[in-house]
Design a protein around this motif. Sequence first.
Motif, PDB file in Angstrom:
ATOM      1  N   GLY A 107     -15.129  28.007  -3.716  1.00 19.35           N
ATOM      2  CA  GLY A 107     -14.834  27.328  -2.424  1.00 19.35           C
ATOM      3  C   GLY A 107     -13.957  26.054  -2.298  1.00 19.35           C
ATOM      4  N   ARG A 108     -13.362  25.735  -3.424  1.00 17.78           N
ATOM      5  CA  ARG A 108     -12.714  24.414  -3.589  1.00 17.78           C
ATOM      6  C   ARG A 108     -11.394  24.441  -3.151  1.00 17.78           C
ATOM      7  NH1 ARG A 108     -14.860  20.460  -7.956  1.00 17.78           N
ATOM      8  NH2 ARG A 108     -13.064  19.064  -6.838  1.00 17.78           N
ATOM      9  N   ASP A 109     -10.624  23.530  -2.389  1.00 17.16           N
ATOM     10  CA  ASP A 109      -9.286  23.527  -2.236  1.00 17.16           C
ATOM     11  C   ASP A 109      -8.748  22.141  -2.977  1.00 17.16           C
ATOM     12  OD1 ASP A 109      -6.401  23.120  -1.654  1.00 17.16           O
ATOM     13  OD2 ASP A 109      -7.020  23.744   0.463  1.00 17.16           O
ATOM     14  N   LEU A 110      -8.234  22.132  -4.476  1.00 13.61           N
ATOM     15  CA  LEU A 110      -7.813  20.975  -5.032  1.00 13.61           C
ATOM     16  C   LEU A 110      -6.776  20.294  -4.368  1.00 13.61           C
ATOM     17  CD1 LEU A 110      -8.463  22.146  -8.890  1.00 13.61           C
ATOM     18  CD2 LEU A 110     -10.073  20.937  -7.319  1.00 13.61           C
ATOM     19  N   ALA A 111      -6.026  21.096  -3.973  1.00 19.99           N
ATOM     20  CA  ALA A 111      -4.638  20.267  -3.330  1.00 19.99           C
ATOM     21  C   ALA A 111      -5.162  19.488  -2.117  1.00 19.99           C
ATOM     22  CB  ALA A 111      -3.657  21.288  -2.893  1.00 19.99           C
ATOM     23  N   ALA A 112      -5.882  20.070  -1.423  1.00 15.19           N
ATOM     24  CA  ALA A 112      -6.601  19.186  -0.188  1.00 15.19           C
ATOM     25  C   ALA A 112      -7.384  17.956  -0.860  1.00 15.19           C
ATOM     26  CB  ALA A 112      -7.480  19.977   0.781  1.00 15.19           C
ATOM     27  N   GLU A 113      -8.057  17.958  -1.911  1.00 15.35           N
ATOM     28  CA  GLU A 113      -8.789  17.103  -2.475  1.00 15.35           C
ATOM     29  C   GLU A 113      -7.934  16.135  -3.188  1.00 15.35           C
ATOM     30  OE1 GLU A 113     -12.023  18.422  -4.678  1.00 15.35           O
ATOM     31  OE2 GLU A 113     -12.188  20.406  -3.322  1.00 15.35           O
ATOM     32  N   GLY A 114      -6.578  16.223  -3.274  1.00 21.64           N
ATOM     33  CA  GLY A 114      -5.773  15.261  -3.755  1.00 21.64           C
ATOM     34  C   GLY A 114      -5.794  15.404  -5.267  1.00 21.64           C
ATOM     35  N   VAL A 115      -5.882  16.664  -5.826  1.00 22.10           N
ATOM     36  CA  VAL A 115      -5.780  17.206  -7.144  1.00 22.10           C
ATOM     37  C   VAL A 115      -4.678  17.918  -7.311  1.00 22.10           C
ATOM     38  CG1 VAL A 115      -6.982  18.036  -9.249  1.00 22.10           C
ATOM     39  CG2 VAL A 115      -8.463  16.851  -7.592  1.00 22.10           C
ATOM     40  N   CYS A 116      -3.704  17.586  -8.306  1.00 23.05           N
ATOM     41  CA  CYS A 116      -2.519  18.165  -8.859  1.00 23.05           C
ATOM     42  C   CYS A 116      -2.896  19.023 -10.038  1.00 23.05           C
ATOM     43  CB  CYS A 116      -1.484  17.349  -8.858  1.00 23.05           C
ATOM     44  SG  CYS A 116       0.233  18.434  -9.334  1.00 23.05           S
ATOM     45  N   VAL A 117      -2.927  20.125 -10.082  1.00 20.35           N
ATOM     46  CA  VAL A 117      -3.118  21.268 -11.304  1.00 20.35           C
ATOM     47  C   VAL A 117      -1.693  21.509 -11.906  1.00 20.35           C
ATOM     48  CG1 VAL A 117      -4.126  23.195 -12.334  1.00 20.35           C
ATOM     49  CG2 VAL A 117      -5.051  22.022 -10.477  1.00 20.35           C
ATOM     50  N   LEU A 118      -1.360  20.849 -13.085  1.00 21.17           N
ATOM     51  CA  LEU A 118       0.077  20.949 -13.667  1.00 21.17           C
ATOM     52  C   LEU A 118       0.268  21.679 -14.877  1.00 21.17           C
ATOM     53  CD1 LEU A 118       3.082  19.804 -12.839  1.00 21.17           C
ATOM     54  CD2 LEU A 118       2.324  17.716 -14.017  1.00 21.17           C
ATOM     55  N   SER A 119       1.213  22.501 -14.986  1.00 18.26           N
ATOM     56  CA  SER A 119       1.519  23.108 -16.073  1.00 18.26           C
ATOM     57  C   SER A 119       2.781  22.281 -16.756  1.00 18.26           C
ATOM     58  CB  SER A 119       1.945  24.579 -15.890  1.00 18.26           C
ATOM     59  OG  SER A 119       2.703  24.981 -17.349  1.00 18.26           O
ATOM     60  N   MET A 120       2.441  21.866 -18.074  1.00 19.94           N
ATOM     61  CA  MET A 120       3.452  21.055 -18.762  1.00 19.94           C
ATOM     62  C   MET A 120       4.351  21.692 -19.474  1.00 19.94           C
ATOM     63  SD  MET A 120       1.214  17.839 -19.856  1.00 19.94           S
ATOM     64  CE  MET A 120       0.390  19.029 -21.022  1.00 19.94           C
ATOM     65  N   GLY A 121       4.141  22.864 -19.569  1.00 18.85           N
ATOM     66  CA  GLY A 121       5.024  23.675 -20.579  1.00 18.85           C
ATOM     67  C   GLY A 121       4.967  23.549 -22.126  1.00 18.85           C
ATOM     68  N   GLY A 122       3.888  23.163 -22.292  1.00 20.32           N
ATOM     69  CA  GLY A 122       3.455  22.977 -23.855  1.00 20.32           C
ATOM     70  C   GLY A 122       2.762  21.596 -24.069  1.00 20.32           C
ATOM     71  N   ALA A 123       1.803  21.661 -24.897  1.00 16.98           N
ATOM     72  CA  ALA A 123       0.907  20.387 -25.127  1.00 16.98           C
ATOM     73  C   ALA A 123       1.912  19.013 -25.679  1.00 16.98           C
ATOM     74  CB  ALA A 123      -0.056  20.630 -26.080  1.00 16.98           C
ATOM     75  N   MET A 124       2.969  19.376 -26.133  1.00 20.72           N
ATOM     76  CA  MET A 124       3.762  18.435 -26.917  1.00 20.72           C
ATOM     77  C   MET A 124       4.374  17.736 -25.754  1.00 20.72           C
ATOM     78  SD  MET A 124       5.680  20.244 -30.144  1.00 20.72           S
ATOM     79  CE  MET A 124       6.139  21.719 -29.238  1.00 20.72           C
ATOM     80  N   ASN A 125       4.498  18.303 -24.572  1.00 17.46           N
ATOM     81  CA  ASN A 125       5.132  17.326 -23.354  1.00 17.46           C
ATOM     82  C   ASN A 125       3.896  16.296 -22.578  1.00 17.46           C
ATOM     83  OD1 ASN A 125       7.581  18.792 -23.807  1.00 17.46           O
ATOM     84  ND2 ASN A 125       6.670  20.150 -22.529  1.00 17.46           N
ATOM     85  N   VAL A 126       2.883  16.452 -23.263  1.00 15.69           N
ATOM     86  CA  VAL A 126       1.659  15.516 -22.489  1.00 15.69           C
ATOM     87  C   VAL A 126       1.879  14.009 -22.634  1.00 15.69           C
ATOM     88  CG1 VAL A 126       0.284  15.158 -24.695  1.00 15.69           C
ATOM     89  CG2 VAL A 126      -0.815  15.251 -22.365  1.00 15.69           C
ATOM     90  N   GLY A 127       2.721  13.493 -23.583  1.00 14.88           N
ATOM     91  CA  GLY A 127       3.012  11.976 -23.586  1.00 14.88           C
ATOM     92  C   GLY A 127       3.897  11.614 -22.458  1.00 14.88           C
ATOM     93  N   ARG A 128       4.951  12.542 -22.516  1.00 15.23           N
ATOM     94  CA  ARG A 128       5.962  12.191 -21.246  1.00 15.23           C
ATOM     95  C   ARG A 128       5.423  12.238 -19.826  1.00 15.23           C
ATOM     96  NH1 ARG A 128       9.165  16.103 -22.110  1.00 15.23           N
ATOM     97  NH2 ARG A 128      10.179  15.128 -23.812  1.00 15.23           N
ATOM     98  N   PHE A 129       4.641  13.361 -19.341  1.00 14.89           N
ATOM     99  CA  PHE A 129       3.891  13.266 -18.415  1.00 14.89           C
ATOM    100  C   PHE A 129       2.841  12.223 -18.236  1.00 14.89           C
ATOM    101  CE2 PHE A 129       5.601  17.713 -18.625  1.00 14.89           C
ATOM    102  CZ  PHE A 129       5.887  17.986 -17.059  1.00 14.89           C
ATOM    103  N   ALA A 130       1.941  11.923 -19.167  1.00 15.69           N
ATOM    104  CA  ALA A 130       1.105  10.761 -18.860  1.00 15.69           C
ATOM    105  C   ALA A 130       1.432   9.627 -18.849  1.00 15.69           C
ATOM    106  CB  ALA A 130      -0.088  10.866 -20.271  1.00 15.69           C
ATOM    107  N   ARG A 131       2.764   9.286 -19.338  1.00 18.23           N
ATOM    108  CA  ARG A 131       3.285   8.015 -18.909  1.00 18.23           C
ATOM    109  C   ARG A 131       3.875   8.006 -17.603  1.00 18.23           C
ATOM    110  NH1 ARG A 131       5.426   8.910 -24.130  1.00 18.23           N
ATOM    111  NH2 ARG A 131       7.600   9.622 -23.391  1.00 18.23           N
ATOM    112  N   LEU A 132       4.437   8.937 -17.199  1.00 16.52           N
ATOM    113  CA  LEU A 132       5.013   8.930 -15.796  1.00 16.52           C
ATOM    114  C   LEU A 132       3.943   8.994 -14.836  1.00 16.52           C
ATOM    115  CD1 LEU A 132       8.010  11.839 -16.075  1.00 16.52           C
ATOM    116  CD2 LEU A 132       8.233   9.082 -15.915  1.00 16.52           C
TER     117      LEU A 132
END
Length: 204
Positions: free
Chosen positions: A55-80
């Motif tokens: 019964g949770r709405d993460l978007a309404a709670e200010g949580v963004c669930v994001l697909s990065m297209g592979g774990a190797m991209n985590v550094g770029r997303f984390a820095r931004l």
Amino acid sequence: MADMEAFREAVTAWAAGGPGDAVPEAAALLSVRTVVLLEGPSDVAAVEALTGRRGRDLAAEGVCVLSMGGAMNVGRFARLLGPAGLGLRLTGLCDARERGYYARGFDAAGARHDFFVCAADLEEELIRALGPPRVGELVETEGDLRALRTFLSQPAQRGRTAEQQLRRFLGTKKGRKIHYGRVLVEALAPDAVPAPLKDLLATL
């Protein structure tokens, strides 16, 4: 940019080298406080299915669930998005073999290691939690039993455990892992949620 899906698309474009001028404003407008960095869309489907069941709405709670297209991209997303970028809290879920990517990416962004690790991957965790017989029932219900039987008849599947066979089957057709990410989570008993997924949700 009025919704979380548009925000996700803008962040993904930004991480790919596109303009990111509108991203901070959108984050503020949507009151984004946390970003869940996931390897792919099947992980997103599983997380959203579990939060929906509760019964949770993460978007309404200010949580963004994001697909990065592979774990190797985590550094770029984390820095931004993390402390060195937009200053958002970062968390995530990864496969055991990708743990190093997450650790290095979070370190480079100045973020705490608030991510959770699956033994092999999330599909394996879900199959183990439900048990192969129950997963087989779900495959039949979803109309994929014939495809599964054809897959299991292949010589390459001999000698593999039922869990290994089912895990490989889920990855044999485009979109199947995404579909079953939701199906398997929705079939879980409340007390059978795999620890990495349960622990991730508890922090959100």
